[in-house]
Structure formats: C-alpha cells, structure tokens
Write a protein that holds these residues in place. Sequence first.
Motif, short mmCIF file in Angstrom:
data_model
loop_
_atom_site.label_atom_id
_atom_site.label_comp_id
_atom_site.label_asym_id
_atom_site.label_seq_id
_atom_site.Cartn_x
_atom_site.Cartn_y
_atom_site.Cartn_z
N ALA A 193 -3.07 9.94 -0.55
CA ALA A 193 -2.19 9.30 -1.28
C ALA A 193 -3.24 7.68 -0.17
CB ALA A 193 -0.71 9.76 -1.70
N ILE A 194 -2.88 8.00 0.04
CA ILE A 194 -2.59 6.26 1.23
C ILE A 194 -3.67 4.93 0.76
CG2 ILE A 194 -2.45 4.88 3.02
CD1 ILE A 194 -0.17 7.13 4.25
N VAL A 206 1.20 -0.94 -0.14
CA VAL A 206 0.32 -0.06 0.12
C VAL A 206 1.30 1.47 0.28
CG1 VAL A 206 -1.21 1.29 1.30
CG2 VAL A 206 -1.52 -1.45 0.64
N VAL A 207 2.17 1.15 0.64
CA VAL A 207 2.93 1.91 0.88
C VAL A 207 3.78 2.51 -0.39
CG1 VAL A 207 4.78 3.82 1.82
CG2 VAL A 207 3.49 2.32 3.17
N ILE A 208 3.87 1.71 -1.27
CA ILE A 208 4.34 1.46 -2.48
C ILE A 208 3.46 2.65 -2.89
CG2 ILE A 208 5.79 0.37 -4.26
CD1 ILE A 208 6.81 -1.63 -2.37
N LEU A 209 2.60 1.97 -3.36
CA LEU A 209 1.23 2.50 -4.64
C LEU A 209 1.44 3.57 -3.86
CD1 LEU A 209 -1.20 -0.68 -4.82
CD2 LEU A 209 0.32 0.18 -6.32
N ASP A 229 -7.31 14.23 -8.55
CA ASP A 229 -6.77 13.00 -9.62
C ASP A 229 -5.86 11.50 -8.91
OD1 ASP A 229 -6.77 15.38 -10.87
OD2 ASP A 229 -4.44 15.70 -11.36
N ARG A 230 -5.09 11.91 -6.82
CA ARG A 230 -4.98 10.47 -6.72
C ARG A 230 -5.58 9.56 -6.41
NH1 ARG A 230 -3.31 15.08 -3.12
NH2 ARG A 230 -1.47 14.98 -2.72
N GLY A 231 -7.04 9.40 -6.80
CA GLY A 231 -7.81 7.92 -6.55
C GLY A 231 -7.83 7.22 -8.57
N LYS A 232 -8.08 8.21 -9.18
CA LYS A 232 -7.64 8.57 -10.20
C LYS A 232 -6.01 7.47 -10.80
CE LYS A 232 -10.89 11.27 -12.20
NZ LYS A 232 -11.12 11.77 -13.95
#
Length: 417
Positions: free
Chosen positions: A365-366, A284-287, A300-303
């Motif tokens: 972002a997380i 999750v942290v890498i993503l 835009d973060r979710g997209k």
Amino acid sequence: MKDHLESSIFGDHDDHADVHDPVAHDEGHLDDHGQEHGAAPTSRREAREAELAAKRSGKRRRGATPEGKGKPPVWRRLLVIALALAIIGGGVVVAYGALRPVVEGFLESNDYPGPGEGEVRVTVEQGAGGSAIARELVDADVIKSTKSFVDAANADSKSAGIQPGVYEMKKQMRATDALAVLVDPKNRIVTRVTIPEGLWASEIYPRLSKASGIPVAQYVEAAKDAKALGLPSSAKGNVEGYLFPASYEFAPDSSAASQLKQMVGESTKRLEALGIAPEQMERVVILASLVEGEANSEADRGKVARVIENRLEADNSIGFDSTVNYIFKKRGVPTQEMLDSDSPYNTRRFKGLPPGPIANPGESAIQAAAAPPAGDWFYFVTVDLCTGETKFAVTGAEHERNVAEFNAWREATGGKC
C-alpha cells in the motif's frame, strides 16, 4: 783428623766439642771407606735441616701432593656438594609448586562432561561471532572454555546459522550440547506476534499485549512519546499509520516503548527506501492508509491510489466510507448516523485528505501511494464482499452499473457470505 776437619767446616762448635761429647764418639763409627754412619747431627744447621725434612715428610704422608697443593680436603668438598644439592632440591620444590597449575591445565579437559544443571538465560547479540558467543557462554558458566565451543562450532556447519536472541540453557554443559541448543531457532525465547495490514493502533495494542503480557495501557502511554518512538516530524506526534504490519520477535524483556519503536522504525525504513523525504512521509502514509482501508486485493491497490489522486485533482473530494468507520472504530457499511458525523475524518462531508492516517498500511500500500499507476479511474465499488471483487470506472454511468451489480449480490445473499 777428619772429625776435626768437619767441625771446622760448619764452624758451629769449638775445637773441644768433639773431644768431650761422649754420645758422638760412642755412637758414631766409620765404614771400611772411612764414612760415618748412624751418627747424630753434630751441628745446629744439621739439626734444623733434619727438623724441616721431617715436617715435609709428615705433610706428604697426610695426602698432600705437589700437584694437589691448595686443594680443600675431602670432607669440605663433600659439604659443598651437599649444600648445592639442598639448594637445587629446594628450587625444584618451588618450581613444581609454581608450574603445577600450568601442567595440570595442560592435562585437564577444557570441556565440562555435561549434561549440566540448573537454568540460565544467555543473550546472543545481533552480529555476534563465534568467539563472542563463546565468551558469553563462559561468563554464564554454560561451557568451560571458549576453545571447546569454537572447536565444536568449526566442526558443525550449522553454527553459521545461529540467530540473535535469548536462549535458556543449563550450566556446565558440554560445548557440543550448548551448540546444539543455539543452532535450533525454536530454542530462542522471544515474544512473537504478527500484525496484519490495515489495523488501527487501538487494534494493535491488544495483540501486542496478549503476546508480551504487557498491559494495553502501557502501549497507549508509550505511543505519546513521539521523539522516543522516532516518528517523523510531519506525523505531528501521531503514531497511527506508522506501526508497520509484519511478524515480529521481541526480546522477552522488551518494553512497550521499545516494541512500538521497532515497528515505527520498520515503517520509516521502507519510506526512506522509496526516497520519501521526512516532510513528505505523512501525506504518503495517509494515502497508503486509505488504500489499505479500501482495496481488497494487492492488484487493486495501485488503482485505488490513482482514484484518490484523481479525485483530489478534480474537486478535492474523496468520499470514502473507511474514513467514517475510523471515526467510530466500527467496520462494515456505515449507518446514516455515522455518515453525518462532523469529524474532520469524515471525507463524506469534508474535502481533502483526513488529518491523519486511518490505518497502519503495509509495504504494498505504501508503494502504491508513493507511485500510483497512470489511469483515469474515478470510481470503484466492490461487487462481491465474499470474494472482494472490485470494479473500477471512469464515468459515472459506468459506475452506476457496477453499483447495481453490487446491489443484486446483496439481495441474493442478504449481504452475508
């Protein structure tokens, strides 16, 4: 005839005593009725009775009375009274000596007159109540008594807002003045620093060092102790990605290790709140770090997170410039030489996720990485670097049109805002 009769009754003298005693005959006489007056005793019994009567009469003259029989004389009673007064007086002296501090304590003020002198640092612990704060102040000789501070705090509603931290105060202050220092958060002595989202650890250490005065080398060294920092096991000892971006207030005597531990704790706390298990935290942290490195706005973060998942599902190829920038710690458009790097972080050449986070993501972002929205987006490009406007596309053709728009902007502005 009478003399002879009386002598015979007492039986103490022979018949010739009265005849031959000249005193008895010369001094005694009879009255008209034949009674004798003034005569000396004529027998031993009468003499004894007279002696006893005289003794009794003498005792009465010295003050003895039938009612006061056995009562001690006046001088003895006065002596007893004097001794009793002396004992009582001594007791009063002893009692005064023992009770004097107590009496003076009641009369003495429980507060210093102020304004105080010198300097002393007092720490207000997290969750400390009024009484605990008062004891800390008394121990540091800032105030004279806990009661004076508690009374002042009860009279001031702002006392409920005292924040934990270190405060610089004077010794022997008035309780109200000490309270005035504590209720103002500006008086807290702390190391304040704000860490923005998306920074690399190598960019965070200098910011922390500037705020705290601790050398950067100490942060680098502290980052190596994964266990002390509280990193999840899935992080494999790599602190990158877990230095949560936020505004921090560190104690003035905090160490580099304690500061990094606090930041790591903030990250893991948010991951746990999202229901992310420790073994899943690293992915999750890498993503989230990729999202932080690519998205220009929160909307835009979710997209972006969905684009990553779609590409991994399609051909496992991500192809982000941000991963290349991380290799060289350079921001901006990568050069061809950078794109040719053989680092496993180069997602332009290697499939799948990079081996670790490429930035320290924030909470949004997380959240996006933990639960990206549904969508078929496969591409995105920022068409205006000044505004951060980003366009998403499902097909390659649509994406090419968006790329052309970006190229037009760059030709018009020279790539500068």
